[in-house]
Design an enzyme around this catalytic site. Sequence first.
Site, mmCIF file in Angstrom:
data_model
loop_
_atom_site.group_PDB
_atom_site.id
_atom_site.type_symbol
_atom_site.label_atom_id
_atom_site.label_comp_id
_atom_site.label_asym_id
_atom_site.label_seq_id
_atom_site.Cartn_x
_atom_site.Cartn_y
_atom_site.Cartn_z
ATOM 1 N N GLY A 101 13.417 48.378 39.143
ATOM 2 C CA GLY A 101 13.371 47.284 39.930
ATOM 3 C C GLY A 101 13.488 47.653 41.556
ATOM 4 O O GLY A 101 14.246 48.485 41.765
ATOM 5 N N THR A 149 19.219 51.063 43.671
ATOM 6 C CA THR A 149 19.489 50.087 42.813
ATOM 7 C C THR A 149 20.403 49.041 43.431
ATOM 8 O O THR A 149 21.433 49.296 43.744
ATOM 9 C CB THR A 149 19.987 50.483 41.521
ATOM 10 O OG1 THR A 149 20.210 49.198 40.767
ATOM 11 C CG2 THR A 149 21.221 51.174 41.423
ATOM 12 N N ASP A 197 21.781 46.883 41.681
ATOM 13 C CA ASP A 197 22.830 46.783 40.758
ATOM 14 C C ASP A 197 24.125 47.493 41.077
ATOM 15 O O ASP A 197 25.118 47.478 40.648
ATOM 16 C CB ASP A 197 22.296 47.112 39.441
ATOM 17 C CG ASP A 197 21.068 46.123 38.848
ATOM 18 O OD1 ASP A 197 20.825 45.398 39.403
ATOM 19 O OD2 ASP A 197 20.731 46.481 37.704
ATOM 20 N N GLY A 234 21.877 41.767 38.152
ATOM 21 C CA GLY A 234 23.133 43.027 37.935
ATOM 22 C C GLY A 234 23.128 43.507 36.620
ATOM 23 O O GLY A 234 23.768 44.364 36.466
ATOM 24 N N GLU A 292 23.917 37.285 35.725
ATOM 25 C CA GLU A 292 22.943 37.137 34.760
ATOM 26 C C GLU A 292 23.344 37.924 33.593
ATOM 27 O O GLU A 292 22.982 37.610 32.438
ATOM 28 C CB GLU A 292 21.481 37.781 35.251
ATOM 29 C CG GLU A 292 21.694 39.242 35.309
ATOM 30 C CD GLU A 292 20.278 39.843 35.683
ATOM 31 O OE1 GLU A 292 19.068 39.402 35.884
ATOM 32 O OE2 GLU A 292 20.116 41.240 35.681
ATOM 33 N N LEU A 306 14.280 36.971 44.894
ATOM 34 C CA LEU A 306 14.772 36.543 46.389
ATOM 35 C C LEU A 306 15.781 37.561 46.895
ATOM 36 O O LEU A 306 15.523 38.183 47.839
ATOM 37 C CB LEU A 306 15.231 35.366 46.490
ATOM 38 C CG LEU A 306 13.995 34.135 46.478
ATOM 39 C CD1 LEU A 306 14.503 32.796 46.428
ATOM 40 C CD2 LEU A 306 12.861 34.257 47.569
HETATM 41 O O1 F6P Z 1 16.735 47.116 38.924
HETATM 42 C C1 F6P Z 1 17.547 46.055 38.763
HETATM 43 C C2 F6P Z 1 17.370 44.837 38.351
HETATM 44 O O2 F6P Z 1 16.955 44.020 39.661
HETATM 45 C C3 F6P Z 1 18.411 44.140 37.694
HETATM 46 O O3 F6P Z 1 19.423 43.541 38.304
HETATM 47 C C4 F6P Z 1 17.550 42.934 36.864
HETATM 48 O O4 F6P Z 1 18.120 42.649 35.727
HETATM 49 C C5 F6P Z 1 16.463 43.949 36.460
HETATM 50 O O5 F6P Z 1 15.946 44.513 37.537
HETATM 51 C C6 F6P Z 1 14.915 42.931 36.414
HETATM 52 O O6 F6P Z 1 14.159 43.464 36.218
HETATM 53 P P1 F6P Z 1 12.434 43.247 36.392
HETATM 54 O O7 F6P Z 1 12.129 43.204 37.523
HETATM 55 O O8 F6P Z 1 11.912 44.237 35.405
HETATM 56 O O9 F6P Z 1 12.444 41.920 35.384
#
Ligand code: F6P
Length: 413
Positions: free
Chosen positions: A15, A143, A145, A190, A245, A298
């Site tokens: 991500g 990240t 996260d 997260g 989440e 966002l």
């Molecule tokens: O990489 C981290 C993250 O943004 C997490 O916080 C989130 O759960 C996940 O990626 C979402 O992933 P994707 O963009 O693949 O749906």
Amino acid sequence: MNQLTGACIIGQSGGPTSVINASAQGVIQTALREGCITRVLGAAHGIKGVLDDKLYDMGQEDMAELDLLQYTPSSALGSCRYKLADPDLDDTDYKRILEVFKKYNVRYFFYNGGNDSMDTCNKISKYMQKMGYECRVMGVPKTIDNDLNGTDHCPGFGSAAKYIATSCAEVWQDAHVYDTGTVTVIEIMGRHAGWLAGSSALASRIGCGPDLVYLPEVDFDMDEFIASVREIYERTGKCMVAVSEGIHYADGRFVSEAETSATDGFGHAQLGGLAAMLANEIKERIGAKVRGIELSLLQRCGSHLSSKTDLEEAFLAGKTAVEAAVAGQTDKMVAFECDRSNGYSCVPVLQPLDIVANIEKKVPRAWINDAGNGLTDAFIDFVLPLVQGEPDTPRENALPRFARLKKVLTTDM
Ligand code: F6P
């Protein structure tokens, strides 16, 4: 140390964040200046671009556009969520990666990502060692996260934390305008770690923070949640809740998982829909007017709220990776060592990929209140230095001017 001469590849994975391209800029511009790096290649969509031999020749980009990368959110080279197999069970991908590395004489590999990406980086590093192919492999952390092991914090987190705290404070203002009752639920990313959701509590320092904050580090109980919301709502007429989440019940089931069954390449459930789900539950059981807000993408692309500190550290991580690799380092990830005892200082260090890959760093339980629905001052003091400073974002027609890369694919036969 022997000088190693050859091309480098930079890939972005997982991500994105609002400052991941500052790390890419740090890698690309530093590598373009290093004499022993003969060519700088950008992998289209991370390791998939290597497997597909889809590589951009970064030397053909305008330097002024590369300068704009630091103000450009999300992964400029394209990202992926692709899990490499255990090489002892299936080495097909590894053979292909080695083939592409040999084709371009790639001797430096920089992989910019989070936990899963460091797993990829580690596996490639170990495979190249096993095959006796000299290639310096470096992980560049990113990240939102903030869950990478072996580092004080991760580039990307500070900016997302700032976006979240600011948005919560703004929503708080709006949620308090009517003389009628309202409950607001804000869902924050997260996955398994609560660093981001916890950052909503920074807004409390300016008097506009959530009343309740729920993190994945503490098992969630729906009845207790409803009781806490009801108590605050009945007492004050308002209640603002921040939820990660990734909150889950004691048996491990995600509270939001019922809403979506999709998984990514690493088998992670795609989370989301939690705010709407909890809003419904509150409406049914308490009868309040409720608004569920999912910050969704966002919070990780909101570069207008980037932290200057985060942005500078992201650039530093990329630059350090190249300089360390050229100096002979390999099989490492750039990490940060920070001191908050007298102001804030942060220095880059190197950590073995082995201690980083596949380990998730959680919020310490001591930084969460006893009831499991709020953060302590220790948490806020940890995060606050990371959100400091505003970058001087270039504008065009009052809108942000993002980098426009040519992305010229290599045509080597
Ligand atoms: O990489 C981290 C993250 O943004 C997490 O916080 C989130 O759960 C996940 O990626 C979402 O992933 P994707 O963009 O693949 O749906």
